[in-house]
Design a protein around this motif. Structure first.
Motif, short mmCIF file in Angstrom:
data_model
loop_
_atom_site.label_atom_id
_atom_site.label_comp_id
_atom_site.label_asym_id
_atom_site.label_seq_id
_atom_site.Cartn_x
_atom_site.Cartn_y
_atom_site.Cartn_z
N VAL A 18 -19.72 -18.99 -23.16
CA VAL A 18 -20.73 -19.64 -22.32
C VAL A 18 -21.79 -18.63 -21.90
CG1 VAL A 18 -21.13 -20.73 -20.06
CG2 VAL A 18 -19.27 -21.53 -21.51
N ALA A 19 -21.37 -17.42 -21.55
CA ALA A 19 -22.32 -16.36 -21.16
C ALA A 19 -23.26 -16.02 -22.31
CB ALA A 19 -21.57 -15.12 -20.68
N GLU A 20 -22.70 -15.86 -23.51
CA GLU A 20 -23.51 -15.52 -24.69
C GLU A 20 -24.47 -16.66 -25.06
OE1 GLU A 20 -20.88 -14.29 -27.85
OE2 GLU A 20 -20.02 -12.71 -26.60
N LEU A 21 -23.96 -17.89 -25.02
CA LEU A 21 -24.80 -19.05 -25.34
C LEU A 21 -25.92 -19.24 -24.31
CD1 LEU A 21 -22.05 -21.56 -26.46
CD2 LEU A 21 -23.87 -20.65 -27.92
N THR A 22 -25.60 -18.97 -23.06
CA THR A 22 -26.59 -19.08 -21.99
C THR A 22 -27.74 -18.10 -22.22
OG1 THR A 22 -24.90 -19.82 -20.42
CG2 THR A 22 -26.95 -18.98 -19.48
N GLU A 23 -27.39 -16.89 -22.64
CA GLU A 23 -28.39 -15.87 -22.96
C GLU A 23 -29.23 -16.28 -24.17
OE1 GLU A 23 -30.67 -12.45 -22.66
OE2 GLU A 23 -29.39 -13.48 -21.20
#
Length: 113
Positions: A18-23
């Motif tokens: 989720v953190a990577e996709l958000t970025e």
């Protein structure tokens, strides 16, 4: 290498995803890449659904819909991290043409009494 399914991820791996996709979504949005942004947003919704407990949602109940304040969602049945049912207006009238639609549970908000 085969693409792993979110159902096979650990909670920590989902959080990282989720953190990577958000970025990635943030960068796509900055660059005006609307389609790429939408793809990342959909993946975020799915990953977040696997971080939730489907048992917190019940058939026969109505829930708020994230990003759709004009409608609520009536759940007819659950299937994994998907709630199957239909959108309703504030008079509890069905507003979807289809017999039913599936929403990932991360799109559902508070239960409506």
């Amino acid at each position: 290498m085969m693409e792993r399914r979110y159902s096979d991820y650990t909670y920590e791996e989902l959080r990282q995803e989720v953190a990577e996709l958000t970025e990635k979504a943030r960068k796509a949005e900055q660059m005006g890449m609307v389609n790429e942004y939408a793809v990342h947003e959909r993946k975020i919704i799915m990953a977040k659904s696997y971080m939730m407990n489907p048992q917190e949602f019940s058939a026969g109940e109505t829930y708020q819909i994230e990003g759709d304040p004009a409608h609520t969602f009536y759940i007819e049945y659950m299937n994994g991290v998907f709630a199957w049912g239909y959108r309703q207006n504030d008079r509890k009238e069905k507003v979807t043409e289809e017999k039913e639609e599936a929403l990932p549970i991360s799109m559902l908000g508070q239960q409506v009494k």
